[in-house]
Design a protein around this motif. Sequence first.
Motif, PDB file in Angstrom:
ATOM      1  N   ARG A   1     -12.030   3.150   0.647  1.00  9.74           N
ATOM      2  CA  ARG A   1     -11.859   4.593   0.738  1.00  9.74           C
ATOM      3  C   ARG A   1     -13.058   5.195   1.453  1.00  9.74           C
ATOM      4  O   ARG A   1     -14.199   4.764   1.257  1.00  9.74           O
TER       5      ARG A   1
ATOM      6  N   GLU B   1      -9.620   6.022   9.967  1.00  6.16           N
ATOM      7  CA  GLU B   1      -8.858   6.444   8.798  1.00  6.16           C
ATOM      8  C   GLU B   1      -7.375   6.227   9.043  1.00  6.16           C
ATOM      9  O   GLU B   1      -6.857   6.480  10.136  1.00  6.16           O
TER      10      GLU B   1
ATOM     11  N   MET C   1       0.820   5.721  -1.643  1.00  6.94           N
ATOM     12  CA  MET C   1       0.163   6.765  -2.410  1.00  6.94           C
ATOM     13  C   MET C   1       1.235   7.653  -3.035  1.00  6.94           C
ATOM     14  O   MET C   1       2.407   7.603  -2.632  1.00  6.94           O
TER      15      MET C   1
ATOM     16  N   THR D   1      -4.989   9.969   4.861  1.00  5.94           N
ATOM     17  CA  THR D   1      -4.895   9.241   3.590  1.00  5.94           C
ATOM     18  C   THR D   1      -6.233   9.074   2.881  1.00  5.94           C
ATOM     19  O   THR D   1      -6.269   8.867   1.667  1.00  5.94           O
ATOM     20  N   GLY D   2      -7.338   9.120   3.643  1.00  6.17           N
ATOM     21  CA  GLY D   2      -8.641   8.871   3.033  1.00  6.17           C
ATOM     22  C   GLY D   2      -8.995   7.403   2.946  1.00  6.17           C
ATOM     23  O   GLY D   2     -10.090   7.044   2.509  1.00  6.17           O
ATOM     24  N   ASP D   3      -8.077   6.526   3.364  1.00  2.65           N
ATOM     25  CA  ASP D   3      -8.337   5.089   3.368  1.00  2.65           C
ATOM     26  C   ASP D   3      -8.850   4.641   4.731  1.00  2.65           C
ATOM     27  O   ASP D   3      -8.303   5.028   5.773  1.00  2.65           O
ATOM     28  N   CYS D   4      -9.875   3.815   4.720  1.00  2.00           N
ATOM     29  CA  CYS D   4     -10.368   3.206   5.954  1.00  2.00           C
ATOM     30  C   CYS D   4      -9.550   1.955   6.237  1.00  2.00           C
ATOM     31  O   CYS D   4      -9.302   1.155   5.330  1.00  2.00           O
TER      32      CYS D   4
ATOM     33  N   TRP E   1       0.848  -1.196   0.000  1.00  2.00           N
ATOM     34  CA  TRP E   1       0.000   0.000   0.000  1.00  2.00           C
ATOM     35  C   TRP E   1       0.879   1.239   0.000  1.00  2.00           C
ATOM     36  O   TRP E   1       1.949   1.275   0.619  1.00  2.00           O
TER      37      TRP E   1
ATOM     38  N   ILE F   1      -6.867  -2.761   4.655  1.00  2.00           N
ATOM     39  CA  ILE F   1      -7.657  -1.722   3.995  1.00  2.00           C
ATOM     40  C   ILE F   1      -9.085  -2.224   3.806  1.00  2.00           C
ATOM     41  O   ILE F   1      -9.304  -3.320   3.284  1.00  2.00           O
TER      42      ILE F   1
ATOM     43  N   LYS G   1     -14.436   8.015   0.895  1.00  2.00           N
ATOM     44  CA  LYS G   1     -15.339   8.625  -0.080  1.00  2.00           C
ATOM     45  C   LYS G   1     -16.102   7.585  -0.898  1.00  2.00           C
ATOM     46  O   LYS G   1     -17.077   7.920  -1.575  1.00  2.00           O
ATOM     47  N   ASP G   2     -15.648   6.303  -0.841  1.00  2.00           N
ATOM     48  CA  ASP G   2     -16.326   5.265  -1.628  1.00  2.00           C
ATOM     49  C   ASP G   2     -17.560   4.704  -0.920  1.00  2.00           C
ATOM     50  O   ASP G   2     -18.388   4.044  -1.543  1.00  2.00           O
TER      51      ASP G   2
END
Length: 549
Positions: free
Chosen positions: A417, A370, A333, A400-403, A331, A414, A419-420
């Motif tokens: 996301r 998060e 970014m 990061t925006g990742d759960c 993982w 993970i 936002k997903d």
Amino acid sequence: MTYTTPVQNLLKQSKNNPNKVYLHQPIARQWQKFTWTEVEHQARCIAKGLQSQGYEKGSRIGILSKNCAHWIISDLAIMMAGYIPVAIFSTAHHNTISFIIKHADLKAIFVGKLDDTSAAESAINPDVLRIAFPYPTASTTESFTSWLSKYPPIENVHQASIDDTATILYTSGSTGKPKGVVLTYKNWVSAAQSTALKFNMTSNDRQMSYLPLAHAVERSLEASSLFIGYEIYFVESLETFIEDLNYGKPTVFGSVPRLWTKFQSQILKNIPEKKLNFLISIPIINKIIAKKIRTKLGLECARYFVSGTAPIPLSLLQWYEKLGINISEAWGMSETSSISCINLPYVKSDLGTIGKPIDCVTMELSKEGEILIKGDAVFSEYYRDTETTSESFTDGWFNTGDCGENTASGAFKIVGRIKDKFKTSKGKYVAPVPIESLLSANTDIDQVCVMGAGLKQPIAIVVLNNSISKANTEAVEKLKNILIDVNNKLESHQKLDYILVCSGVWDIDNGLLTPTLKIKRNAIEQKYMQLINGELLGDIIWESEIASI
């Protein structure tokens, strides 16, 4: 750890191993080899050519090309001259190229191997100097080849500070305009060096460079190869991929979930799943079959296998493990300069997780779950975007925006996301990634996207392998069974209403995949919104049998 810049590492490798081959480039099925000395010499000449244009120190210079030896040489030349390289995905459309050129204020741009030159032709302004790589490409005023004879090697190479800006990486823009991630040399090389040491890499190792060099993962490969001194092999085209893989025989091989799925599909196309499962269940025979498959893929020399950029289904990891291909999920970014966490050393009980952080970063979970990260590899700003930069950090931690979740072993997992996540009409939130992972246990499913904002229940949209049709009763039965199996594992608000089978694939060209082959959820949902908002009856529904979009 002591960090050294890519240019410093190039000069060291060229001095210590002048005649050792560094880069292998296929051109018209002939392999061209570049030694360390040749790479340094060409980079110095190109650097002199850039400086001769009179650009100020710190000017941004673009690179728009598919991966090739000249990409890396030009990258090094830009840094040698005291400028900042800005990479653009070779698949970028007109608007993206135009935006980056203007936003980064590019003074010049190297253009090279492109499947379609029309976007480059129309998007690059006349006042931006174009330099062509030695391949058929967009029209240019200057060429890489002519500069090698026109300009002498630069004598005084720019010596950058470790805290200077090394490069600007623009995100793939899956949810809007790309953001320019400013990476310092410390950011870039800390991730590359830490990862290379974690893989125990030596100068005898080999890697394939085929994932976009405009992405953090491949730029990390570039930096680690310069640090360690191992060889890089490029791919000439998609059609020659397996042939080139067999030529290079990488000792470390990384890919993305989409390609691991494609490899699986090709294997099952040659050996039916039932037959393969039977053969690998037999002692001794299983090892022979597994070795034969790895050899055919060109992976018989690989010590490590990696998957990253997007979640990979647990079922796919388990399937490859039976073939002796132990894939370490990683993982990272753009904002963390590539890999930040990886299941390495490979731990079977940690399958389905991204393992633990590498040495140059620290990770933890917020109260909301998060993933937060900080350390030498983590960037500090988005280019010319102070507002987004400020919103992205909390007390020094990058959001990061990742759960995520922590397992008993301390590994990170993970779960999607932030936002997903979407809310159904019942007011319940659903995370799509875990459901997609369960569906992927069906090897007929090539691509999958779970959605359902505002619907009474979530639904799954899938693309099947090898153009499987409704006439294939066995495949239809497998789809029905996977729907039942998955729903039995879900809570009531997560259960899938049906599976919608798409008629066409999702790819970069139709805007449904990013350049790194991640699905664009918003684009897919928008494309199929008209269908999924209608009253569809049944458990398996075929797009080809209902009204066209």
